[in-house]
Design a protein around this motif. Structure first.
Motif, PDB file in Angstrom:
ATOM      1  N   ALA A  28       0.839  -1.197   0.000  1.00 58.91           N
ATOM      2  CA  ALA A  28       0.000   0.000   0.000  1.00 58.91           C
ATOM      3  C   ALA A  28       0.874   1.247   0.000  1.00 58.91           C
ATOM      4  CB  ALA A  28      -0.919  -0.012   1.220  1.00 58.91           C
ATOM      5  N   ALA A  29       0.403   2.259  -0.709  1.00 59.67           N
ATOM      6  CA  ALA A  29       1.098   3.534  -0.902  1.00 59.67           C
ATOM      7  C   ALA A  29       2.135   3.462  -2.014  1.00 59.67           C
ATOM      8  CB  ALA A  29       1.733   4.070   0.367  1.00 59.67           C
ATOM      9  N   GLY A  30       2.338   2.276  -2.563  1.00 62.43           N
ATOM     10  CA  GLY A  30       3.291   2.148  -3.651  1.00 62.43           C
ATOM     11  C   GLY A  30       2.701   2.586  -4.982  1.00 62.43           C
TER      12      GLY A  30
ATOM     13  N   TYR B 205     -10.032  -0.765 -17.489  1.00 66.57           N
ATOM     14  CA  TYR B 205     -11.025  -1.293 -16.571  1.00 66.57           C
ATOM     15  C   TYR B 205     -10.319  -2.143 -15.530  1.00 66.57           C
ATOM     16  CZ  TYR B 205     -15.136  -0.064 -19.362  1.00 66.57           C
ATOM     17  OH  TYR B 205     -16.139   0.613 -20.021  1.00 66.57           O
ATOM     18  N   ARG B 206     -11.027  -2.428 -14.463  1.00 69.88           N
ATOM     19  CA  ARG B 206     -10.531  -3.402 -13.507  1.00 69.88           C
ATOM     20  C   ARG B 206     -11.700  -4.243 -13.002  1.00 69.88           C
ATOM     21  NH1 ARG B 206      -8.878   0.514  -8.376  1.00 69.88           N
ATOM     22  NH2 ARG B 206     -11.011   1.071  -7.740  1.00 69.88           N
ATOM     23  N   GLN B 207     -11.361  -5.441 -12.594  1.00 74.79           N
ATOM     24  CA  GLN B 207     -12.369  -6.343 -12.051  1.00 74.79           C
ATOM     25  C   GLN B 207     -11.786  -7.054 -10.850  1.00 74.79           C
ATOM     26  OE1 GLN B 207     -14.133  -9.075 -14.872  1.00 74.79           O
ATOM     27  NE2 GLN B 207     -15.921  -9.340 -13.562  1.00 74.79           N
ATOM     28  N   ALA B 208     -12.344  -6.744  -9.698  1.00 71.31           N
ATOM     29  CA  ALA B 208     -11.933  -7.424  -8.470  1.00 71.31           C
ATOM     30  C   ALA B 208     -12.720  -8.711  -8.333  1.00 71.31           C
ATOM     31  CB  ALA B 208     -12.168  -6.518  -7.269  1.00 71.31           C
TER      32      ALA B 208
ATOM     33  N   LYS C 269      -3.937   1.365  -2.902  1.00 66.18           N
ATOM     34  CA  LYS C 269      -4.686   0.922  -1.730  1.00 66.18           C
ATOM     35  C   LYS C 269      -5.044  -0.551  -1.913  1.00 66.18           C
ATOM     36  CE  LYS C 269      -6.881   5.473  -1.356  1.00 66.18           C
ATOM     37  NZ  LYS C 269      -8.175   6.187  -1.309  1.00 66.18           N
ATOM     38  N   PRO C 270      -5.254  -1.269  -0.821  1.00 66.78           N
ATOM     39  CA  PRO C 270      -5.659  -2.680  -0.955  1.00 66.78           C
ATOM     40  C   PRO C 270      -6.911  -2.852  -1.818  1.00 66.78           C
ATOM     41  CG  PRO C 270      -4.984  -2.237   1.291  1.00 66.78           C
ATOM     42  CD  PRO C 270      -4.998  -0.914   0.596  1.00 66.78           C
TER      43      PRO C 270
ATOM     44  N   VAL D  36      -3.083  -6.827 -10.462  1.00 66.11           N
ATOM     45  CA  VAL D  36      -2.496  -5.898  -9.498  1.00 66.11           C
ATOM     46  C   VAL D  36      -2.957  -6.322  -8.114  1.00 66.11           C
ATOM     47  CG1 VAL D  36      -2.473  -3.521  -8.655  1.00 66.11           C
ATOM     48  CG2 VAL D  36      -2.377  -3.964 -11.117  1.00 66.11           C
ATOM     49  N   THR D  37      -2.001  -6.597  -7.243  1.00 70.15           N
ATOM     50  CA  THR D  37      -2.310  -6.996  -5.882  1.00 70.15           C
ATOM     51  C   THR D  37      -1.615  -6.032  -4.924  1.00 70.15           C
ATOM     52  OG1 THR D  37      -2.469  -9.317  -6.546  1.00 70.15           O
ATOM     53  CG2 THR D  37      -2.241  -8.856  -4.190  1.00 70.15           C
ATOM     54  N   VAL D  38      -2.401  -5.439  -4.040  1.00 71.14           N
ATOM     55  CA  VAL D  38      -1.867  -4.459  -3.098  1.00 71.14           C
ATOM     56  C   VAL D  38      -1.982  -5.013  -1.687  1.00 71.14           C
ATOM     57  CG1 VAL D  38      -1.969  -2.080  -2.283  1.00 71.14           C
ATOM     58  CG2 VAL D  38      -2.639  -2.614  -4.629  1.00 71.14           C
ATOM     59  N   SER D  39      -0.868  -5.140  -1.019  1.00 70.01           N
ATOM     60  CA  SER D  39      -0.862  -5.663   0.344  1.00 70.01           C
ATOM     61  C   SER D  39      -0.902  -4.498   1.337  1.00 70.01           C
ATOM     62  CB  SER D  39       0.381  -6.513   0.586  1.00 70.01           C
ATOM     63  OG  SER D  39       1.550  -5.716   0.424  1.00 70.01           O
ATOM     64  N   SER D  40      -1.559  -4.738   2.448  1.00 67.34           N
ATOM     65  CA  SER D  40      -1.681  -3.672   3.463  1.00 67.34           C
ATOM     66  C   SER D  40      -0.528  -3.711   4.457  1.00 67.34           C
ATOM     67  CB  SER D  40      -3.010  -3.828   4.203  1.00 67.34           C
ATOM     68  OG  SER D  40      -3.089  -5.103   4.786  1.00 67.34           O
TER      69      SER D  40
END
Length: 125
Positions: A13-15, A36-39, A85-86, A121-125
């Motif tokens: 996160a914040a990267g 686009y994005r799809q979670a 952000k996550p 894209v995976t964002v870790s907290s």
């Protein structure tokens, strides 16, 4: 036109990340391009789009953090993502507007085509 998205990865996160979409085909320079994005478990959503004139639109959730740009000479559209952000975790896709020379960016994914496999894209907290 064929599209290939790249640049995803695992970040804290914040990267930041820079996604790229390389296009083949002559329609690139005269069509709106969208990211686009799809979670997982969610619908595909438009996060950013750029018209042929360089006008940009962003989803409220990413405004101020995402920057879309296009290089018509190189057939590339980029998405610079800052302050990750996550909740930004998703597969990101680029796509091209079905209608040429549109002066605005449509929102619905049904208006776009040539979806590639996307980039995770995976964002870790």
């Amino acid at each position: 036109v064929q599209l290939q998205a790249s640049g995803g990865g695992l970040v804290q996160a914040a990267g930041s990340l820079r996604l790229s979409c390389a296009a083949s085909g002559s329609v690139f320079a005269i069509n709106v391009m969208g990211w686009y994005r799809q979670a997982l478990g969610k619908e595909r959503e438009l996060v950013a789009a750029v018209t042929t004139d360089g006008d940009t639109d962003y989803a409220h959730s990413v405004e101020g953090r995402f920057t879309i740009s296009r290089d018509n000479a190189k057939n590339i559209v980029n998405l610079l993502i800052n302050s990750l952000k996550p909740e930004d975790t998703a597969v990101y896709f680029c796509a091209v507007d079905k209608i040429s020379r549109r002066s605005y960016a449509p929102i619905s994914p049904a208006e776009y085509e040539s979806w590639g496999p996307g980039t995770q894209v995976t964002v870790s907290s």
